[in-house]
Design a protein around this motif. Sequence first.
Motif, PDB file in Angstrom:
ATOM      1  N   GLY A 125       0.774  -1.224   0.000  1.00  0.00           N
ATOM      2  CA  GLY A 125       0.000   0.000   0.000  1.00  0.00           C
ATOM      3  C   GLY A 125       0.807   1.275   0.000  1.00  0.00           C
ATOM      4  N   ARG A 126       2.136   1.181  -0.065  1.00  0.00           N
ATOM      5  CA  ARG A 126       2.955   2.394  -0.008  1.00  0.00           C
ATOM      6  C   ARG A 126       3.304   2.932  -1.390  1.00  0.00           C
ATOM      7  NH1 ARG A 126       7.729   2.737   4.224  1.00  0.00           N
ATOM      8  NH2 ARG A 126       5.906   3.226   5.478  1.00  0.00           N
ATOM      9  N   LEU A 127       3.593   2.066  -2.356  1.00  0.00           N
ATOM     10  CA  LEU A 127       4.121   2.531  -3.642  1.00  0.00           C
ATOM     11  C   LEU A 127       3.037   3.019  -4.592  1.00  0.00           C
ATOM     12  CD1 LEU A 127       6.900  -0.135  -4.360  1.00  0.00           C
ATOM     13  CD2 LEU A 127       7.104   2.087  -3.230  1.00  0.00           C
ATOM     14  N   VAL A 128       1.908   2.331  -4.639  1.00  0.00           N
ATOM     15  CA  VAL A 128       0.865   2.709  -5.612  1.00  0.00           C
ATOM     16  C   VAL A 128       0.322   4.116  -5.351  1.00  0.00           C
ATOM     17  CG1 VAL A 128      -1.442   2.155  -6.483  1.00  0.00           C
ATOM     18  CG2 VAL A 128       0.255   0.339  -6.192  1.00  0.00           C
ATOM     19  N   ALA A 365      -9.686 -10.652  -2.968  1.00  0.00           N
ATOM     20  CA  ALA A 365     -10.684  -9.589  -3.004  1.00  0.00           C
ATOM     21  C   ALA A 365     -10.379  -8.522  -1.964  1.00  0.00           C
ATOM     22  CB  ALA A 365     -12.076 -10.175  -2.765  1.00  0.00           C
ATOM     23  N   GLY A 366     -10.641  -7.270  -2.336  1.00  0.00           N
ATOM     24  CA  GLY A 366     -10.409  -6.167  -1.403  1.00  0.00           C
ATOM     25  C   GLY A 366     -10.188  -4.868  -2.154  1.00  0.00           C
ATOM     26  N   PRO A 367     -10.007  -3.765  -1.431  1.00  0.00           N
ATOM     27  CA  PRO A 367      -9.831  -2.461  -2.082  1.00  0.00           C
ATOM     28  C   PRO A 367      -8.570  -2.388  -2.933  1.00  0.00           C
ATOM     29  CG  PRO A 367      -9.378  -2.323   0.295  1.00  0.00           C
ATOM     30  CD  PRO A 367     -10.000  -3.652   0.045  1.00  0.00           C
ATOM     31  N   GLY A 368      -7.523  -3.107  -2.523  1.00  0.00           N
ATOM     32  CA  GLY A 368      -6.308  -3.113  -3.328  1.00  0.00           C
ATOM     33  C   GLY A 368      -6.522  -3.775  -4.676  1.00  0.00           C
ATOM     34  N   ARG A 369      -7.355  -4.802  -4.699  1.00  0.00           N
ATOM     35  CA  ARG A 369      -7.675  -5.468  -5.968  1.00  0.00           C
ATOM     36  C   ARG A 369      -8.457  -4.537  -6.881  1.00  0.00           C
ATOM     37  NH1 ARG A 369     -12.030  -8.937  -7.776  1.00  0.00           N
ATOM     38  NH2 ARG A 369     -11.287 -10.559  -9.203  1.00  0.00           N
ATOM     39  N   ASP A 370      -9.417  -3.806  -6.339  1.00  0.00           N
ATOM     40  CA  ASP A 370     -10.203  -2.877  -7.150  1.00  0.00           C
ATOM     41  C   ASP A 370      -9.320  -1.780  -7.730  1.00  0.00           C
ATOM     42  OD1 ASP A 370     -12.464  -4.319  -6.552  1.00  0.00           O
ATOM     43  OD2 ASP A 370     -13.106  -2.996  -4.920  1.00  0.00           O
ATOM     44  N   LEU A 371      -8.393  -1.258  -6.923  1.00  0.00           N
ATOM     45  CA  LEU A 371      -7.498  -0.224  -7.411  1.00  0.00           C
ATOM     46  C   LEU A 371      -6.581  -0.776  -8.497  1.00  0.00           C
ATOM     47  CD1 LEU A 371      -6.404   2.651  -7.210  1.00  0.00           C
ATOM     48  CD2 LEU A 371      -4.906   1.893  -5.347  1.00  0.00           C
ATOM     49  N   ALA A 372      -6.109  -1.997  -8.316  1.00  0.00           N
ATOM     50  CA  ALA A 372      -5.260  -2.620  -9.329  1.00  0.00           C
ATOM     51  C   ALA A 372      -6.022  -2.834 -10.632  1.00  0.00           C
ATOM     52  CB  ALA A 372      -4.715  -3.953  -8.806  1.00  0.00           C
ATOM     53  N   VAL A 406       2.992  -2.809 -14.899  1.00  0.00           N
ATOM     54  CA  VAL A 406       2.552  -4.186 -14.638  1.00  0.00           C
ATOM     55  C   VAL A 406       3.174  -4.694 -13.335  1.00  0.00           C
ATOM     56  CG1 VAL A 406       2.651  -6.570 -15.454  1.00  0.00           C
ATOM     57  CG2 VAL A 406       2.116  -4.731 -17.052  1.00  0.00           C
ATOM     58  N   ALA A 407       4.456  -4.448 -13.128  1.00  0.00           N
ATOM     59  CA  ALA A 407       5.111  -4.853 -11.876  1.00  0.00           C
ATOM     60  C   ALA A 407       4.470  -4.154 -10.687  1.00  0.00           C
ATOM     61  CB  ALA A 407       6.607  -4.535 -11.945  1.00  0.00           C
ATOM     62  N   LEU A 408       4.146  -2.876 -10.827  1.00  0.00           N
ATOM     63  CA  LEU A 408       3.533  -2.121  -9.740  1.00  0.00           C
ATOM     64  C   LEU A 408       2.145  -2.663  -9.407  1.00  0.00           C
ATOM     65  CD1 LEU A 408       4.300   0.405  -8.031  1.00  0.00           C
ATOM     66  CD2 LEU A 408       2.931   1.755  -9.637  1.00  0.00           C
ATOM     67  N   ILE A 409       1.392  -3.041 -10.438  1.00  0.00           N
ATOM     68  CA  ILE A 409       0.063  -3.612 -10.226  1.00  0.00           C
ATOM     69  C   ILE A 409       0.153  -4.920  -9.446  1.00  0.00           C
ATOM     70  CG2 ILE A 409      -1.836  -4.758 -11.459  1.00  0.00           C
ATOM     71  CD1 ILE A 409      -1.532  -2.522 -13.607  1.00  0.00           C
ATOM     72  N   CYS A 410       1.192  -5.706  -9.708  1.00  0.00           N
ATOM     73  CA  CYS A 410       1.358  -6.998  -9.027  1.00  0.00           C
ATOM     74  C   CYS A 410       1.878  -6.855  -7.596  1.00  0.00           C
ATOM     75  CB  CYS A 410       2.335  -7.880  -9.812  1.00  0.00           C
ATOM     76  SG  CYS A 410       1.731  -8.437 -11.419  1.00  0.00           S
ATOM     77  N   ALA A 411       2.468  -5.706  -7.259  1.00  0.00           N
ATOM     78  CA  ALA A 411       3.263  -5.601  -6.036  1.00  0.00           C
ATOM     79  C   ALA A 411       2.450  -5.763  -4.755  1.00  0.00           C
ATOM     80  CB  ALA A 411       4.004  -4.268  -6.013  1.00  0.00           C
ATOM     81  N   ASP A 412       1.240  -5.205  -4.666  1.00  0.00           N
ATOM     82  CA  ASP A 412       0.466  -5.198  -3.418  1.00  0.00           C
ATOM     83  C   ASP A 412      -0.515  -6.357  -3.340  1.00  0.00           C
ATOM     84  OD1 ASP A 412       1.724  -2.925  -2.552  1.00  0.00           O
ATOM     85  OD2 ASP A 412       0.156  -1.565  -3.221  1.00  0.00           O
ATOM     86  N   ARG A 413      -0.908  -6.689  -2.117  1.00  0.00           N
ATOM     87  CA  ARG A 413      -1.978  -7.663  -1.913  1.00  0.00           C
ATOM     88  C   ARG A 413      -3.324  -7.022  -2.228  1.00  0.00           C
ATOM     89  NH1 ARG A 413       0.567  -8.435   3.076  1.00  0.00           N
ATOM     90  NH2 ARG A 413      -1.213  -7.428   4.067  1.00  0.00           N
ATOM     91  N   GLY A 414      -4.320  -7.846  -2.485  1.00  0.00           N
ATOM     92  CA  GLY A 414      -5.631  -7.317  -2.847  1.00  0.00           C
ATOM     93  C   GLY A 414      -6.386  -6.688  -1.690  1.00  0.00           C
ATOM     94  N   ASN A 415      -6.083  -7.087  -0.463  1.00  0.00           N
ATOM     95  CA  ASN A 415      -6.844  -6.552   0.679  1.00  0.00           C
ATOM     96  C   ASN A 415      -6.222  -5.307   1.269  1.00  0.00           C
ATOM     97  OD1 ASN A 415      -4.582  -7.530   1.948  1.00  0.00           O
ATOM     98  ND2 ASN A 415      -5.636  -9.073   3.184  1.00  0.00           N
ATOM     99  N   THR A 416      -5.190  -4.751   0.586  1.00  0.00           N
ATOM    100  CA  THR A 416      -4.533  -3.547   1.093  1.00  0.00           C
ATOM    101  C   THR A 416      -5.381  -2.313   0.775  1.00  0.00           C
ATOM    102  OG1 THR A 416      -2.378  -4.568   0.706  1.00  0.00           O
ATOM    103  CG2 THR A 416      -2.422  -2.183   1.051  1.00  0.00           C
ATOM    104  N   GLY A 417      -5.780  -1.583   1.788  1.00  0.00           N
ATOM    105  CA  GLY A 417      -6.586  -0.390   1.580  1.00  0.00           C
ATOM    106  C   GLY A 417      -5.752   0.786   1.112  1.00  0.00           C
TER     107      GLY A 417
END
Length: 424
Positions: A125-128, A365-372, A406-417
Amino acid sequence: MNYFRQLKMAVLCPGDEAGSALDRNNRIAVFLFAILPGLSPNFNSFILLASMVWGVYCLATGRLVLNLSKSDRLVAICMSIYPLVMIASIFINPPYSEVSDWIFRLLPFFSIWLILPRMRQSPDGRLVPLFILGAGIGMIVTFLFSLLQIIFLMERAEAGTSNAALLGVIGILFGGIALLNIQSPRSVEQRIAILGYAAGLGCVLLSGTRSAWLVIPIHIIIFLWYFRKHSFHLSLRSLVITSSLLLAGLITLGSGQILHRIQALQENLTSLERTDGEITSLSARFALYKGALSAISKDPLTGYGPQNRMASVLAELPDNIRPQLPYSHVHNGFLTAGIDAGVFGIVALSLLLLTPMIGALRKEAGPGRDLAIALALLLVSSYVVTGSFGIMFNQKALDPIFAYMVALICADRGNTGFAPVVRS
């Protein structure tokens, strides 16, 4: 100014957690990468190449491990297929002119293997959010640069890209990314989001890139989907008023360029009915498409290799047209891939374009997934639409941007707000 001092601390100062130096380097690289595309895309290539070299060193010395998940490996493999197919087509189709140069151009598509382990050294959740904020700041500065160029009588703005069409692609993509920051609880970041999006649209208008205009309604649909699922802190009334004022300003500033490009399109359409042999932007594209389709039909499996691309296309066209088509590609990414490597090239390109969506959809599933997913949709739609009428890949600015995102999209978990960059 207090916010920007806090932003400087957030980017440059390491935290207390383990691996903070790596995290700091990641933050600096991501922030600069988001700011620079419209100002000096060569620096994006440098950042990606430096990150790859550093990744090779750290993996070789054991400072990092190749900790890619099953989903990461799927994305990396799908992305690597494209350069491998292109490299194979180079060696299948002599002459072997400038082989090293063509292979070097394809290196960004292998980068995810090397830079994703490094990105994982930063907390989720820090880089995106930092990338989204940097996109807004970069677009504002790029728009001011573009405006100066138009004021000093350049026909089409280029900013620091040296190519008006490239500025159009960067403007529509990074302006759209910037608007995602409207969900930040920080008022300064909300303003940067709105101004960054307006600035991105301004770059698109001033560059006169008509294919990028077509992306705008697609991005609006993506925003409606994303913001309907995630509330933002800006009042609807304030958003409508601010957006209306910015839209009016953009139309005023860009009306001359818009009218000029529409008039040019009308003249191009009229010229298609003439038989005097004059080549316009539109007729050149039709000629290139016709030559490409004819060439692909003669060798649909292996293609001709990127080093023989234009020679094979021009060979299918009349002699009087060839000197008027001094292009390095056929202004359609899919046809270009077909010329380079036949059906396998088109399939490899399609897999490459799917990698952002694969990386986003396979998250939990989670907010990080929606943002990705939102980032992936903005990225893919920008490349597919503009690349269907111009260049898509094999370009020193667009290739690193796609691979890095693409690497940035993969970096975080999906449940990261989502969290603001400056949190206090």
